[in-house]
Enzyme design. Structure first.
Site, PDB file in Angstrom:
ATOM      1  CE1 TYR A  35      94.624  30.127  -0.954  1.00 24.22           C
ATOM      2  CE2 TYR A  35      93.787  28.121  -1.981  1.00 24.22           C
ATOM      3  CZ  TYR A  35      94.549  29.281  -2.042  1.00 24.22           C
ATOM      4  OH  TYR A  35      95.248  29.578  -3.184  1.00 24.22           O
ATOM      5  CB  CYS A  89      91.596  24.449   2.007  1.00 28.26           C
ATOM      6  SG  CYS A  89      92.448  22.987   1.382  1.00 28.26           S
ATOM      7  CG  PHE A 119      92.610  18.413   0.697  1.00 24.82           C
ATOM      8  CD1 PHE A 119      92.466  17.045   0.840  1.00 24.82           C
ATOM      9  CD2 PHE A 119      91.964  19.031  -0.361  1.00 24.82           C
ATOM     10  CE1 PHE A 119      91.707  16.294  -0.046  1.00 24.82           C
ATOM     11  CE2 PHE A 119      91.202  18.302  -1.259  1.00 24.82           C
ATOM     12  CZ  PHE A 119      91.071  16.927  -1.094  1.00 24.82           C
ATOM     13  CB  CYS A 120      94.060  23.676   4.827  1.00 23.65           C
ATOM     14  SG  CYS A 120      94.790  24.235   3.269  1.00 23.65           S
TER      15      CYS A 120
END
Length: 323
Positions: free
Chosen positions: A101, A104, A106-107
């Protein structure tokens, strides 16, 4: 009165967005799923409802997907701040694909690593409603990274595995300080973000405008997700604020930023002359909020701006390639 008026506006916008959907059934499904754009979540809506005291099942289901959005060097320093050279010849993957995403955190941690190490990668933006792009995987969260067909999951684990492949001779070791601050990012810094980016109704709308603009949404999904998501997360952020013992959202964000700057102890980076994994983690998590109001306030009212600018130059242009 200002807050009440803001919430009233949001309520009217939600009603208008809902009326644009095809029917009552499709509206329910969209509100239930459209907000899954910033947090890789597989928790059930009932668990979220129980945890945060949300009685509306549609809102609880939507919240399950959004909890974690869920934000210049001198010429003498140019060599220090250059991007990391291409990976060692022993690690030359032919096909690296990141399922993500866009907003996001963490992405964005994974992307910061890939960009810094100049590893070309393709991006597949996962539709938060159907998640059809990752139906092939038993793992239903993001990020998912495939390297020549091999699946890797969990942002920190992905980074550790990539680092090991870049340096198979173990020429780089992760010290205690580096590990400590990587843990701080996942266990503290990310928890400060949601109460800040959804702090007011206007900031919640700003955040979801970014999410829906960069995410993989249809027009109707984008409309519903923006207003319903902003309204839901405005209230959920207050629960998160209480849960993490935050009394003042901005003060907590500023404190986190200054805590990080203090950890540098005068160094250009925590890694010394060049960024280490902790630097990349902090930078990656903050990158989505940098130009939102919360991120602008953070840079204006703390000393993190100089480090962030150095990181922007060190990480450089994205290594992303067209799919």
């Amino acid at each position: 009165m200002r807050r009440v008026n803001g919430l009233a506006t949001l309520t009217r916008n939600i009603a208008a967005a809902s009326s644009a959907a095809a029917g009552a059934t499709s509206r329910h499904l969209l509100v239930q799923a459209a907000m899954m754009s910033t947090w890789s979540c597989t928790n059930s809506s009932q668990r979220i409802a129980d945890r945060f005291g949300i009685s509306n099942p549609s809102v609880a289901s939507g919240v399950a997907g959004t909890m974690f959005f869920s934000v210049a060097a001198s010429s003498l320093e140019q060599e220090v701040h250059e991007k990391e050279p291409p990976p060692a010849k022993k690690f030359l993957p032919k096909d690296v694909v990141l399922y993500q995403y866009e907003a996001c955190p963490f992405c964005n941690k994974v992307k910061a690593f890939l960009d810094y190490y100049n590893i070309p990668y393709k991006v597949v933006e996962v539709n938060p409603i159907s998640k059809k792009e990752i139906k092939w995987s038993d793992y239903k969260k993001v990020p998912i990274l495939t390297v020549d067909g091999e699946q890797m999951v969990d942002s920190s684990d992905i980074i550790d595995k990539l680092l090991q492949r870049i340096h198979p001779d173990n020429s780089i070791t992760i010290g205690d300080e580096e590990s400590k601050w990587r843990g701080w990012v996942d266990n503290h810094l990310v928890h400060v973000l949601s109460p800040n980016i959804y702090r007011t109704t206007s900031e919640a709308l700003e955040s979801f405008d970014y999410i829906t603009t960069h995410g993989n949404f249809s027009f109707t999904e984008r409309l519903v997700a923006k207003y319903a998501g902003a309204a839901a997360m405005y209230f959920v952020s207050k629960k998160l604020k209480k849960r993490h013992n935050i009394t003042d959202e901005r003060a907590a964000l500023y404190d986190a930023a200054e805590t990080w700057v203090d950890a540098l102890e005068g160094r250009e980076y925590l890694g010394g002359s060049k960024p280490n994994l902790a630097d990349l983690a902090v930078f990656g998590v903050l990158r989505p909020i940098r130009y939102l109001k919360s991120g602008k306030d953070m840079v204006e009212h703390t000393h993190i701006g100089e480090w962030y600018s150095r990181m922007e130059q060190a990480v450089g242009e994205p290594a992303r390639i067209k799919a």
